[in-house]
Design a protein around this motif. Structure first.
Motif, PDB file in Angstrom:
ATOM      1  N   HIS A  52       1.230  10.372  -5.571  1.00  0.00           N
ATOM      2  CA  HIS A  52       0.538   9.174  -5.097  1.00  0.00           C
ATOM      3  C   HIS A  52      -0.323   8.591  -6.213  1.00  0.00           C
ATOM      4  O   HIS A  52      -0.960   9.331  -6.969  1.00  0.00           O
ATOM      5  N   PHE A  54      -3.411   5.664  -6.967  1.00  0.00           N
ATOM      6  CA  PHE A  54      -4.428   4.793  -6.396  1.00  0.00           C
ATOM      7  C   PHE A  54      -5.007   3.894  -7.494  1.00  0.00           C
ATOM      8  O   PHE A  54      -5.507   4.395  -8.511  1.00  0.00           O
ATOM      9  N   ARG A  64      -2.732   2.075  -2.689  1.00  0.00           N
ATOM     10  CA  ARG A  64      -1.971   3.319  -2.836  1.00  0.00           C
ATOM     11  C   ARG A  64      -0.502   2.965  -2.977  1.00  0.00           C
ATOM     12  O   ARG A  64       0.052   2.181  -2.201  1.00  0.00           O
ATOM     13  N   GLU A 116      -9.595   6.413   1.030  1.00  0.00           N
ATOM     14  CA  GLU A 116      -8.284   6.746   0.484  1.00  0.00           C
ATOM     15  C   GLU A 116      -7.944   8.226   0.599  1.00  0.00           C
ATOM     16  O   GLU A 116      -6.763   8.601   0.676  1.00  0.00           O
TER      17      GLU A 116
END
Length: 253
Positions: A52, A54, A64, A116
């Protein structure tokens, strides 16, 4: 599927190119995010966790993005020709001296930066984090010792970052078939090998598990070629809908 080291490197390159700069163009070409205009915002930084990424903005929000099977971020100089078709672009960020284009990013969310972590709270420890918790990864790996190790290694809830390439190579180095149960391996060694291989490649686009860029992998995508250890032909099969690669002589279980 991009591995954790690919995402890590992409994140650091994005951070170097965009952090501290104002977006002259900030488009999100995603059905759920088409109305979001990031133009004029400052990019505060980019961080990664497993697979992932960000991107943090000055309005207190984060984007994201997950690479899934075919996603990627490319960096270009202004006016440079893109290496993938424009219709695949899902994000277009432009600052004074760079363009960052996110291609085939099917999985994107725009959330408050303060929230997040909830998007990754289900994941295991990030293999490339400086504070990687090996003991927690071992605990999660051994929660079900009857599970095939090849499936467990891919489970991001156990440890985040291993993809199909490292799954195959770790199993080879452990000398077990991907279908062998977790109980057949030393879990601490499985975790340590996973981290070691990702760390070896985190700062370069080439991924070598052998230490030799001329022959980069022991078994991954080497079906029909001789095993580097015993010269038996490498085989491939499917497990849970994904190809696995193995040496039938060197690997057991």
């Amino acid at each position: 599927m991009p591995e954790g080291d690919t995402v890590f490197l992409a994140g650091h390159r994005m951070n170097d190119a965009l952090a501290g700069k104002t977006l002259l163009r900030g488009e999100l070409r995603h059905p759920r995010l088409a109305a979001v205009d990031l133009t004029g915002l400052d990019v505060l930084g980019v961080r990664t966790y497993g697979k992932h990424m960000f991107t943090h903005f000055s309005d207190g929000n984060s984007l994201r993005s997950h690479f899934r099977m075919d996603g990627s971020w490319h960096l270009y100089r202004p006016g440079e020709r893109w290496r993938r078709p424009a219709h695949q672009a899902r994000a277009v960020f432009e600052v004074d001296d760079r363009q960052a284009i996110g291609f085939a990013l099917h999985d994107m969310e725009f959330v408050p930066t303060s929230e997040e972590d909830r998007l990754i709270s289900h994941l295991g420890p990030d293999l490339l984090a400086p504070d990687f918790d090996a003991a927690e990864a071992v605990r999660r790996l051994t929660a079900d010792t009857s599970r095939p190790v090849g499936l467990a290694l891919l489970d991001q809830r156990i440890m985040a970052g291993v993809g199909n390439l490292y799954r195959a190579e770790v199993c080879f180095l452990l000398r077990v078939l991907p279908t062998a149960p977790v109980s057949a391996v030393d879990p601490s060694r499985a975790v340590a090998l996973s981290r070691k291989l990702l760390q070896a490649n985190q700062w370069r686009p080439e991924q070598s598990t052998t230490g030799d860029l001329r022959v980069q992998h022991y078994v991954f995508e080497r079906t029909g070629k001789p095993c580097l250890r015993c010269r038996t032909r490498v085989r491939s099969d499917e497990i849970d809908g994904r190809f696995v690669y193995f040496c039938p002589k060197c690997q057991s279980g």
